[in-house]
Structures are given as C-alpha cells and as structure tokens.
Design a protein around this motif. Sequence first.
Motif, PDB file in Angstrom:
ATOM      1  N   ASN A 143       0.931  -1.213   0.044  1.00  0.00           N
ATOM      2  CA  ASN A 143      -0.027   0.132  -0.148  1.00  0.00           C
ATOM      3  C   ASN A 143       0.858   1.365  -0.032  1.00  0.00           C
ATOM      4  O   ASN A 143       0.402   2.353  -0.710  1.00  0.00           O
ATOM      5  CB  ASN A 143      -0.848  -0.093   1.310  1.00  0.00           C
ATOM      6  N   TYR A 144       1.970   1.116   0.848  1.00  0.00           N
ATOM      7  CA  TYR A 144       2.820   2.399   0.766  1.00  0.00           C
ATOM      8  C   TYR A 144       3.362   2.801  -0.286  1.00  0.00           C
ATOM      9  O   TYR A 144       3.402   3.875  -0.856  1.00  0.00           O
ATOM     10  CB  TYR A 144       3.912   2.176   1.846  1.00  0.00           C
ATOM     11  N   MET A 147       0.720   4.062  -2.966  1.00  0.00           N
ATOM     12  CA  MET A 147      -0.007   5.389  -2.643  1.00  0.00           C
ATOM     13  C   MET A 147       1.116   6.129  -2.982  1.00  0.00           C
ATOM     14  O   MET A 147       1.099   7.226  -3.377  1.00  0.00           O
ATOM     15  CB  MET A 147      -0.058   5.406  -1.195  1.00  0.00           C
ATOM     16  N   SER A 148       2.413   5.962  -2.821  1.00  0.00           N
ATOM     17  CA  SER A 148       3.518   6.904  -3.256  1.00  0.00           C
ATOM     18  C   SER A 148       3.698   7.097  -4.639  1.00  0.00           C
ATOM     19  O   SER A 148       4.281   8.290  -5.123  1.00  0.00           O
ATOM     20  CB  SER A 148       5.125   6.408  -2.692  1.00  0.00           C
ATOM     21  N   MET A 149       3.441   6.050  -5.229  1.00  0.00           N
ATOM     22  CA  MET A 149       3.435   6.358  -6.748  1.00  0.00           C
ATOM     23  C   MET A 149       2.219   6.914  -7.408  1.00  0.00           C
ATOM     24  O   MET A 149       2.052   7.285  -8.564  1.00  0.00           O
ATOM     25  CB  MET A 149       3.581   4.828  -7.726  1.00  0.00           C
ATOM     26  N   GLY A 150       1.181   7.171  -6.624  1.00  0.00           N
ATOM     27  CA  GLY A 150      -0.092   7.698  -7.033  1.00  0.00           C
ATOM     28  C   GLY A 150      -1.098   6.623  -7.646  1.00  0.00           C
ATOM     29  O   GLY A 150      -2.090   7.030  -8.177  1.00  0.00           O
ATOM     30  N   VAL A 151      -0.834   5.333  -7.492  1.00  0.00           N
ATOM     31  CA  VAL A 151      -1.883   4.455  -8.231  1.00  0.00           C
ATOM     32  C   VAL A 151      -2.986   4.287  -7.282  1.00  0.00           C
ATOM     33  O   VAL A 151      -3.990   4.095  -8.137  1.00  0.00           O
ATOM     34  CB  VAL A 151      -1.000   2.989  -8.159  1.00  0.00           C
ATOM     35  N   ASP A 153      -5.296   6.004  -4.129  1.00  0.00           N
ATOM     36  CA  ASP A 153      -5.614   7.037  -2.994  1.00  0.00           C
ATOM     37  C   ASP A 153      -5.780   6.724  -1.550  1.00  0.00           C
ATOM     38  O   ASP A 153      -5.832   7.733  -0.660  1.00  0.00           O
ATOM     39  CB  ASP A 153      -6.345   8.175  -3.559  1.00  0.00           C
ATOM     40  N   LYS A 154      -5.924   5.463  -1.220  1.00  0.00           N
ATOM     41  CA  LYS A 154      -6.304   5.132   0.061  1.00  0.00           C
ATOM     42  C   LYS A 154      -5.913   3.732   0.154  1.00  0.00           C
ATOM     43  O   LYS A 154      -5.677   2.779  -0.898  1.00  0.00           O
ATOM     44  CB  LYS A 154      -7.911   5.303   0.431  1.00  0.00           C
TER      45      LYS A 154
END
Length: 301
Positions: A143-144, A147-151, A153-154
């Motif tokens: 998940n980290y 989310m860091s890559m913008g794939v 959003d939660k």
Amino acid sequence: MTTVKNKKPLTIMARETIVSYLFLAPALIFFIVFVIIPIGMGAVTSLFNYTPKKFEFIGLGNYTKLFTNEIFLRSLKNTILLVIGVVPLIVLFSLFVSVVIYQKNAFVRSLFRGIFYLPVVTGTVSVTVVWKWIFDPISGVLNYVLMSMGVIDKEIMWLGDKRYALWCIILVLLTTSVGQPIILYIAALGNLDPSHIEAAEIDGANSWQLFRHIKWPGIMPTTLYVVVITTINSFQCFSLIQLLTNGGPNYNTSTIMYLVYETAFRQYKFGYANAMGVVLAIIIGIFSWIQFKCFSNDVSY
C-alpha cells in the motif's frame, strides 16, 4: 551336471529377489500403513455420519449433501480457479527464467538457482508471514509503494476484500512454487544433445526455431512432470489459506483442502470431511489423466 548348472542361476536369482524385497520392505510397509490404509479408511468412513458422538451408515448421503452445500461449491470454484490461474503461470515463468539463466555462465546460473529456490527451503510459514506484512492495509509495504506512486489514493485491504484476496493467494503461491520447476528445467536443458543445437544453428535456425523444434521437444518429459506435480500441489493448497485469510472473507478464498480441515478439526464432522477428500482425489485424478493424455504423445523417454 546340466541340472546343477541350471539350478545354480535360479538359486542366485531367488536370493537376489528376496534381498531386493527385504530392502523394499521398510518403504512398502510405511506406504501401506500411512498411505494405503488411511485412504481406504477415509473412503469407507465417507459413507458414515461420523462424529465424536455418532457412527451411522448413511451411504452416499454425505456426497449428495456436498453438492447442495453453497460453501463447498464456492470452495470447489476457488480451488479450480487457483489451479487454472497458477499452473500455466508457473510453467511459463519457470521455463522463461530457465532458458535465460541457462545462457549465463556457471556462477550466474548457480546464483539465480539459489535465489529462486530460497522460498522452497525457507519454509511456508516464514514466507507467508513476510507476505502477510506486505499485504497489511496499514503498515504494509505494498500500500505504501502504490500510494507513493499515485496508483491508489487510500489503503486497500488486500486479504480482506473478496475482489483481491484470491489474486493475492495466487501471487504468493506463484512465488513459492517456481523454485523447483526452474531447477528441473535448467537440468533438462543441460541434458540436451549439444550436437543437435549446433546443427540447427549451422542450418540458420533463429532462437525461436531453435527453442520450438529442438529444446522444447527435449524438455517435454520435464514439462509433463512439472505440470502434473504443480497441479496436484495447487489442488492441495492449505497452509497459505490458513495463515493468510482463514478462508475469508466469507469463504471467498476457501479451498477444498482448507474446508476439509475446517470440517474435520473444527466441526468434528469426520465422515463429511472424508467425502470432501474423496471428491478432491477424484478431481485430481481426472486432471492428471487429462494432462497425461495431452502431453504423453509428445513425450519420449
């Protein structure tokens, strides 16, 4: 004199036969006591309503009950999806990696064989604990990274969402199952006759033609073994399910093998669980027969 000469070889043959059976005896006894007899007992007790309090003959009652049980049908569907999803991926990925690795020098081959075989010798529990941390919705690395890559959003509950849970199981099963096929394929490629490969190269065969007409037929016995063994192991997938999801959410990752465990050792319905085991054995037998039929014509020993 002729009679004595004829008897002597027969005596030696009889002695060798007895010695051979004596060496085989421990393995045969172990196989009969711990494999054949339990299989027979399981098949017999599947015809009974067998619980800690009852042992009542009901014929095919357990079997008719199985195919009206929504949880069993869902587990059967999950099991077949697992096999269909995993086995082709394992074979194709193992074959691709093996062909690439085999072209490298001995040190690189040994290094990558060790890397890919590491999950096999590490142990299922250790590997599964790592994957459970990767899939963790709060502190998990998957998940980290996403989310860091913008794939995303939660956070996603990978193992708690029925849309993703079974695919996560397939991914983990893939990573823990490719080690042995890669080792076998590299060994099979090493056993090919180099003169055939050299002759094809002299005739102008490209890499694909070389693989299709020389290497692929030569490794077909290994492919048959890998396909059959991988299929059987995938049908018997249990520890990953138990450690990652416990069959959830709502039995969407439950397999027949896991349901056998839950029915026998949590609900104590031993006869019903044995009926599931018999059905699973029949399904595995059918799949193996189909695979032998499909591959045996192309296999030469």
